[in-house]
Design a protein around this motif. Sequence first.
Motif, PDB file in Angstrom:
ATOM      1  N   TYR A   1       2.020  17.308 -12.867  1.00  0.00           N
ATOM      2  CA  TYR A   1       2.243  18.602 -12.690  1.00  0.00           C
ATOM      3  C   TYR A   1       3.419  19.373 -13.018  1.00  0.00           C
ATOM      4  O   TYR A   1       4.061  20.502 -13.792  1.00  0.00           O
ATOM      5  CB  TYR A   1       2.012  18.852 -10.890  1.00  0.00           C
ATOM      6  CG  TYR A   1       2.738  20.426 -10.312  1.00  0.00           C
ATOM      7  CD1 TYR A   1       1.817  21.145 -10.831  1.00  0.00           C
ATOM      8  CD2 TYR A   1       3.616  20.391 -10.406  1.00  0.00           C
ATOM      9  CE1 TYR A   1       1.471  22.806 -10.003  1.00  0.00           C
ATOM     10  CE2 TYR A   1       3.888  22.404  -9.974  1.00  0.00           C
ATOM     11  CZ  TYR A   1       3.130  22.836  -9.651  1.00  0.00           C
ATOM     12  OH  TYR A   1       2.860  24.541  -9.276  1.00  0.00           O
ATOM     13  N   GLU A   2       4.604  18.489 -13.108  1.00  0.00           N
ATOM     14  CA  GLU A   2       5.995  19.162 -13.937  1.00  0.00           C
ATOM     15  C   GLU A   2       5.396  19.032 -15.024  1.00  0.00           C
ATOM     16  O   GLU A   2       6.132  20.514 -15.530  1.00  0.00           O
ATOM     17  CB  GLU A   2       7.055  18.081 -13.691  1.00  0.00           C
ATOM     18  CG  GLU A   2       7.749  18.719 -12.130  1.00  0.00           C
ATOM     19  CD  GLU A   2       9.155  17.524 -11.940  1.00  0.00           C
ATOM     20  OE1 GLU A   2       8.933  16.944 -12.716  1.00  0.00           O
ATOM     21  OE2 GLU A   2       9.375  17.707 -10.355  1.00  0.00           O
TER      22      GLU A   2
ATOM     23  N   VAL B   1       0.939  -0.740  -0.233  1.00  0.00           N
ATOM     24  CA  VAL B   1       0.107   0.489   0.334  1.00  0.00           C
ATOM     25  C   VAL B   1       1.217   1.271  -0.083  1.00  0.00           C
ATOM     26  O   VAL B   1       0.699   2.329  -1.104  1.00  0.00           O
ATOM     27  CB  VAL B   1      -1.092   0.106   1.087  1.00  0.00           C
ATOM     28  CG1 VAL B   1      -1.638   1.432   1.065  1.00  0.00           C
ATOM     29  CG2 VAL B   1      -2.177  -0.784   1.055  1.00  0.00           C
ATOM     30  N   CYS B   2       2.170   1.227   0.700  1.00  0.00           N
ATOM     31  CA  CYS B   2       2.996   2.243   0.905  1.00  0.00           C
ATOM     32  C   CYS B   2       3.277   2.557  -0.875  1.00  0.00           C
ATOM     33  O   CYS B   2       3.239   3.755  -1.272  1.00  0.00           O
ATOM     34  CB  CYS B   2       4.177   2.410   1.620  1.00  0.00           C
ATOM     35  SG  CYS B   2       3.598   1.793   3.476  1.00  0.00           S
ATOM     36  N   ASP B   3       3.797   1.559  -1.044  1.00  0.00           N
ATOM     37  CA  ASP B   3       4.536   1.437  -2.334  1.00  0.00           C
ATOM     38  C   ASP B   3       3.456   1.850  -3.853  1.00  0.00           C
ATOM     39  O   ASP B   3       3.776   3.220  -4.444  1.00  0.00           O
ATOM     40  CB  ASP B   3       5.283   0.419  -3.279  1.00  0.00           C
ATOM     41  CG  ASP B   3       6.540  -0.455  -2.138  1.00  0.00           C
ATOM     42  OD1 ASP B   3       6.728   0.842  -1.727  1.00  0.00           O
ATOM     43  OD2 ASP B   3       6.329  -1.453  -2.149  1.00  0.00           O
ATOM     44  N   TYR B   4       2.125   1.699  -3.454  1.00  0.00           N
ATOM     45  CA  TYR B   4       1.255   2.189  -3.899  1.00  0.00           C
ATOM     46  C   TYR B   4       0.668   3.612  -4.158  1.00  0.00           C
ATOM     47  O   TYR B   4       0.835   4.409  -5.107  1.00  0.00           O
ATOM     48  CB  TYR B   4      -0.212   1.605  -4.029  1.00  0.00           C
ATOM     49  CG  TYR B   4      -1.494   1.876  -4.447  1.00  0.00           C
ATOM     50  CD1 TYR B   4      -2.014   1.740  -6.370  1.00  0.00           C
ATOM     51  CD2 TYR B   4      -2.000   2.630  -3.773  1.00  0.00           C
ATOM     52  CE1 TYR B   4      -2.814   2.236  -6.613  1.00  0.00           C
ATOM     53  CE2 TYR B   4      -3.134   2.977  -4.562  1.00  0.00           C
ATOM     54  CZ  TYR B   4      -3.837   3.230  -5.943  1.00  0.00           C
ATOM     55  OH  TYR B   4      -5.283   3.942  -7.037  1.00  0.00           O
ATOM     56  N   PHE B   5       0.465   4.303  -3.085  1.00  0.00           N
ATOM     57  CA  PHE B   5       0.807   5.837  -2.693  1.00  0.00           C
ATOM     58  C   PHE B   5       2.211   6.428  -3.127  1.00  0.00           C
ATOM     59  O   PHE B   5       1.782   7.464  -3.795  1.00  0.00           O
ATOM     60  CB  PHE B   5       0.079   6.096  -1.030  1.00  0.00           C
ATOM     61  CG  PHE B   5      -1.240   5.912  -0.467  1.00  0.00           C
ATOM     62  CD1 PHE B   5      -1.776   6.294  -1.290  1.00  0.00           C
ATOM     63  CD2 PHE B   5      -1.613   4.395  -0.135  1.00  0.00           C
ATOM     64  CE1 PHE B   5      -3.639   5.936  -1.191  1.00  0.00           C
ATOM     65  CE2 PHE B   5      -2.741   4.389   0.120  1.00  0.00           C
ATOM     66  CZ  PHE B   5      -3.187   5.184  -0.312  1.00  0.00           C
ATOM     67  N   MET B   6       2.939   5.512  -2.912  1.00  0.00           N
ATOM     68  CA  MET B   6       4.128   6.999  -3.666  1.00  0.00           C
ATOM     69  C   MET B   6       4.646   6.562  -5.127  1.00  0.00           C
ATOM     70  O   MET B   6       4.867   7.530  -5.872  1.00  0.00           O
ATOM     71  CB  MET B   6       5.655   6.248  -2.989  1.00  0.00           C
ATOM     72  CG  MET B   6       6.019   5.746  -1.257  1.00  0.00           C
ATOM     73  SD  MET B   6       5.766   7.701  -1.159  1.00  0.00           S
ATOM     74  CE  MET B   6       7.454   7.676  -1.455  1.00  0.00           C
ATOM     75  N   ASP B   7       3.962   5.295  -5.603  1.00  0.00           N
ATOM     76  CA  ASP B   7       3.947   5.972  -7.205  1.00  0.00           C
ATOM     77  C   ASP B   7       2.751   6.743  -7.356  1.00  0.00           C
ATOM     78  O   ASP B   7       2.797   7.566  -8.598  1.00  0.00           O
ATOM     79  CB  ASP B   7       3.613   4.033  -7.766  1.00  0.00           C
ATOM     80  CG  ASP B   7       3.744   3.203  -7.674  1.00  0.00           C
ATOM     81  OD1 ASP B   7       5.298   3.924  -7.801  1.00  0.00           O
ATOM     82  OD2 ASP B   7       3.644   1.897  -8.247  1.00  0.00           O
ATOM     83  N   LEU B   8       1.454   7.022  -6.578  1.00  0.00           N
ATOM     84  CA  LEU B   8       0.657   7.951  -7.427  1.00  0.00           C
ATOM     85  C   LEU B   8       1.506   9.342  -7.090  1.00  0.00           C
ATOM     86  O   LEU B   8       0.796   9.981  -7.739  1.00  0.00           O
ATOM     87  CB  LEU B   8      -0.907   7.914  -6.484  1.00  0.00           C
ATOM     88  CG  LEU B   8      -1.757   6.739  -6.585  1.00  0.00           C
ATOM     89  CD1 LEU B   8      -3.191   6.675  -4.970  1.00  0.00           C
ATOM     90  CD2 LEU B   8      -2.292   6.969  -7.727  1.00  0.00           C
ATOM     91  N   GLN B   9       1.819   9.764  -5.771  1.00  0.00           N
ATOM     92  CA  GLN B   9       2.426  10.602  -6.138  1.00  0.00           C
ATOM     93  C   GLN B   9       3.348  11.176  -6.716  1.00  0.00           C
ATOM     94  O   GLN B   9       3.475  12.067  -7.105  1.00  0.00           O
ATOM     95  CB  GLN B   9       3.299  10.684  -4.385  1.00  0.00           C
ATOM     96  CG  GLN B   9       3.979  11.552  -3.606  1.00  0.00           C
ATOM     97  CD  GLN B   9       4.456  11.950  -2.289  1.00  0.00           C
ATOM     98  OE1 GLN B   9       4.479  11.282  -2.380  1.00  0.00           O
ATOM     99  NE2 GLN B   9       5.100  12.836  -2.138  1.00  0.00           N
ATOM    100  N   ARG B  10       4.476  10.024  -6.984  1.00  0.00           N
ATOM    101  CA  ARG B  10       5.106  10.394  -8.550  1.00  0.00           C
ATOM    102  C   ARG B  10       4.252  10.757  -9.426  1.00  0.00           C
ATOM    103  O   ARG B  10       5.210  11.661 -10.269  1.00  0.00           O
ATOM    104  CB  ARG B  10       5.826   8.816  -8.578  1.00  0.00           C
ATOM    105  CG  ARG B  10       6.980   8.705  -6.971  1.00  0.00           C
ATOM    106  CD  ARG B  10       8.622   7.819  -7.846  1.00  0.00           C
ATOM    107  NE  ARG B  10       8.530   7.218  -6.602  1.00  0.00           N
ATOM    108  CZ  ARG B  10       8.172   6.022  -6.605  1.00  0.00           C
ATOM    109  NH1 ARG B  10       7.674   5.283  -7.194  1.00  0.00           N
ATOM    110  NH2 ARG B  10       8.415   5.768  -5.652  1.00  0.00           N
TER     111      ARG B  10
END
Length: 86
Positions: A81-82, A66-75
């Motif tokens: 955005y960039e 789950v942590c990896d999933y949310f990190m991927d979403l953030q990236r």
Amino acid sequence: MTIPMDEILQEIVDQAYGVACLGRNGDLPDPDLISADVLAELELAGDAMRYVDSEGRIAWKATPGVCDYFMDLQRDAEAEYEAEDV
């Protein structure tokens, strides 16, 4: 009673409580019951796990998946955005 949990699970539980409160007229559900239900569902799905914290209390944290999933979403969100700035 406060249920100790990490930030990811706290956000998920807060969202579930907000959804449970929608459309209610003064009869708000018990936040602890919502938390317990959501955490039990997440544990069954393999997205949360119980452990004993340093104070001897049962606490909850998100699984590494789950942590990896949310990190991927953030990236992904940061990359989009960039790309818009250019």
